[in-house]
Design a protein around this motif. Sequence first.
Motif, PDB file in Angstrom:
ATOM      1  N   ALA A 182       0.837  -1.205   0.000  1.00 26.69           N
ATOM      2  CA  ALA A 182       0.000   0.000   0.000  1.00 26.69           C
ATOM      3  C   ALA A 182       0.874   1.258   0.000  1.00 26.69           C
ATOM      4  O   ALA A 182       0.608   2.217  -0.736  1.00 26.69           O
ATOM      5  N   SER A 240      -2.706  -8.810  -8.000  1.00 28.52           N
ATOM      6  CA  SER A 240      -4.152  -8.839  -8.276  1.00 28.52           C
ATOM      7  C   SER A 240      -4.788 -10.195  -7.976  1.00 28.52           C
ATOM      8  O   SER A 240      -5.975 -10.271  -7.639  1.00 28.52           O
ATOM      9  N   MET A 290      -4.771  -8.303  -3.302  1.00 30.88           N
ATOM     10  CA  MET A 290      -5.128  -6.936  -3.669  1.00 30.88           C
ATOM     11  C   MET A 290      -6.212  -6.352  -2.750  1.00 30.88           C
ATOM     12  O   MET A 290      -6.205  -5.166  -2.443  1.00 30.88           O
ATOM     13  N   ARG A 336      -5.808  -2.933  -0.734  1.00 27.09           N
ATOM     14  CA  ARG A 336      -6.787  -1.853  -0.847  1.00 27.09           C
ATOM     15  C   ARG A 336      -7.209  -1.335   0.524  1.00 27.09           C
ATOM     16  O   ARG A 336      -7.284  -0.126   0.766  1.00 27.09           O
ATOM     17  N   GLU A 337      -7.473  -2.243   1.443  1.00 29.60           N
ATOM     18  CA  GLU A 337      -7.924  -1.832   2.767  1.00 29.60           C
ATOM     19  C   GLU A 337      -6.807  -1.135   3.552  1.00 29.60           C
ATOM     20  O   GLU A 337      -7.044  -0.150   4.244  1.00 29.60           O
ATOM     21  N   ARG A 358      -6.538   2.372   2.300  1.00 26.53           N
ATOM     22  CA  ARG A 358      -7.585   3.246   2.825  1.00 26.53           C
ATOM     23  C   ARG A 358      -7.322   3.607   4.291  1.00 26.53           C
ATOM     24  O   ARG A 358      -7.536   4.746   4.711  1.00 26.53           O
ATOM     25  N   SER A 418      -9.430   5.805  -1.050  1.00 25.73           N
ATOM     26  CA  SER A 418      -9.345   4.459  -1.632  1.00 25.73           C
ATOM     27  C   SER A 418      -8.284   4.408  -2.728  1.00 25.73           C
ATOM     28  O   SER A 418      -8.016   5.408  -3.402  1.00 25.73           O
ATOM     29  N   LEU A 419      -7.694   3.232  -2.913  1.00 24.94           N
ATOM     30  CA  LEU A 419      -6.745   3.015  -4.002  1.00 24.94           C
ATOM     31  C   LEU A 419      -7.429   3.288  -5.335  1.00 24.94           C
ATOM     32  O   LEU A 419      -6.836   3.881  -6.256  1.00 24.94           O
ATOM     33  N   TYR A 420      -8.684   2.872  -5.443  1.00 23.72           N
ATOM     34  CA  TYR A 420      -9.474   3.066  -6.669  1.00 23.72           C
ATOM     35  C   TYR A 420      -9.506   4.559  -7.047  1.00 23.72           C
ATOM     36  O   TYR A 420      -9.235   4.920  -8.200  1.00 23.72           O
ATOM     37  N   CYS A 451      -7.865  -3.351  -9.854  1.00 24.97           N
ATOM     38  CA  CYS A 451      -8.111  -2.913  -8.476  1.00 24.97           C
ATOM     39  C   CYS A 451      -9.372  -3.585  -7.931  1.00 24.97           C
ATOM     40  O   CYS A 451      -9.405  -4.028  -6.788  1.00 24.97           O
ATOM     41  N   ASP A 507     -14.264   0.250  -5.511  1.00 30.04           N
ATOM     42  CA  ASP A 507     -14.007   1.483  -4.765  1.00 30.04           C
ATOM     43  C   ASP A 507     -14.405   1.289  -3.308  1.00 30.04           C
ATOM     44  O   ASP A 507     -15.587   1.199  -2.980  1.00 30.04           O
ATOM     45  N   ASP A 508     -13.416   1.248  -2.406  1.00 35.61           N
ATOM     46  CA  ASP A 508     -13.682   1.004  -0.986  1.00 35.61           C
ATOM     47  C   ASP A 508     -14.300   2.204  -0.288  1.00 35.61           C
ATOM     48  O   ASP A 508     -14.862   2.068   0.794  1.00 35.61           O
TER      49      ASP A 508
END
Length: 426
Positions: A16, A41, A45, A49-50, A53, A59-61, A80, A83-84
Motif C-alpha cells: 500500500a 491482483s 489486492m 486496498r484496505e 484506505r 481508496s486506491l481506486y 483494483c 471502490d472502498d
Amino acid sequence: MLAVVQCIRNVPMFYAKRLYKSMKGLGTADNTLIRIMISRSEIDMLDIRECFRLLYEKSLYNMIKDDTSGDYKRTLLNLCGGDDDLAGEFFPEAAQIAYKMWETSAMTKVQLRPTLRPAHDFDPAADAQALRKSMKGFGTDEDAIIDIIAQRSNAQRQEIRQTFKSLLGRDLMKDLKSELSKNLERLIIGLMLTPAEFDAKMMKKAMEGAGTDEHALIEILVTRSSEQILAMNAAYQAGYTKSMEEAINSDTSGLFCRILVSLAQGAREEDPADEERANADAQELADACNADSDDMENKFMSILCTRSFPHLRRVFQEFVRCSNKDIEQIIKKEMSGDVKNAFYAIVRSVKNQPSYFADRLYKAMKGLGTDDRALIRIMVSRSEIDLFNIRKEFKETHDVSLHEFIQGDTSGDYRKTLQLLCGGED
C-alpha cells in the motif's frame, strides 16, 4: 533492510505504501504501479486496498482514477476491483488488520518531543536590553529580535516581557508591533503571548469578520486538553469582554455549534480506557449507524466529545469488531460539512495527533498560496509540545521535510523564524 522488516510486519501494508509513493505528487512511477497491480491482483489486492484506505483516508481506486487516464486507467481500475470509499465495510483479513492497528495505537506510549526548549544561562535583563537596542534608533535589527524570541521558551518570554517593562518602562508588545510588519509581526507577537492568550486570539480571529474559519475552530478545540481549554476561556473573557461560548453561539449554528460548545466546556474525561464501557460505547455507535442521521450524529457527539482519548482508542477498536466498519469511513460516508470535519478531526487526533497536525501543515502550504494563519498557529502552539513528532510524521507521509517545505513556501525573516521553531532539517 527496511523493506524486509516492513514485509515481516505486514506485506499488504508494505505494498500500500509503495503504491501511494508511486502516484503521489507530480508524475507517476508507472513501472512500480503496473508491477504491483499485476503481481498482486490474484494474491492479496483486497487487503492492499484496505491498508491503503486505512493509511491515507482515500481508496486506491480513487487515487488511480485521479492519477491516470484513458484505457490505461480503465485496466488498472479493473485490476483494483472496486471502490472502498463506496463499500465502507472491511474484508475479513483487513478487519483484523484494522483491529490490530487500533490495538497498537492504544498500547503505544508515544514520547512527545518539542523542538523548542528553555535556553541555558537565561538572563531576562540582558535579553530585554538587547531587544530594546535592536529597535532603537533608525532601522530595526530583525535578526537580533528573532534570535532571542524564537530561542526562548514561553515562560522565559513572559519573564522578558515583564522585565522589559520594569527596567525600561515600555510595553514590549507595542514596541514589537511598531517595528515589525506582516507575517513576521504576527508570528513574533504570537510567540510573546501566553499559550492561553494565543489560543484565545486564534479563536477570535477564526470568528471575526466575514466568514468563519471552521477548520481553525475544530483544530484548536479538538486538540487542546481540558486544562488548556479552561485557560483559553478565561483569556478570551479577559481579552474580549464576552465568553468564548457566546462567540461560538453567535457565529455558528446547528449541530456544529453544539459540538463546538461541548468541546469548549473543557470537560472531556481524562481517565484511562475502561474495557467494559468501551465495548458498550462501541456497540452504541454501531447501533447508531442504523438510525436516522440526526440520532446518529447526536450519539456520536455524546461519545466523541466527552470520552478521554485513551478510552476512545479502545472504543474505535471495538467498533471494528461490532460493525466490521471503519469509524473514519462511516463519518466520511454518512456525514457532511463541518459536522463531518469535526468528528473526523477527533478520530484523527485520537489515532495519531502529530500525524493530524502534519496533515494540517501540509495543507497550509501545498499548492498556490499559503494559509499563514494556520502555519503560524501550529508552529507556535506545538513548538514546546510535540513539533519534533510532527516533523517526523510530515517526513514519513510526504517524503519531504517540514524544514524544506517551509524553505520553499515562505521567505525572509518570516521563514528564518519558522525554521528556528522547526528545529532542524530531517
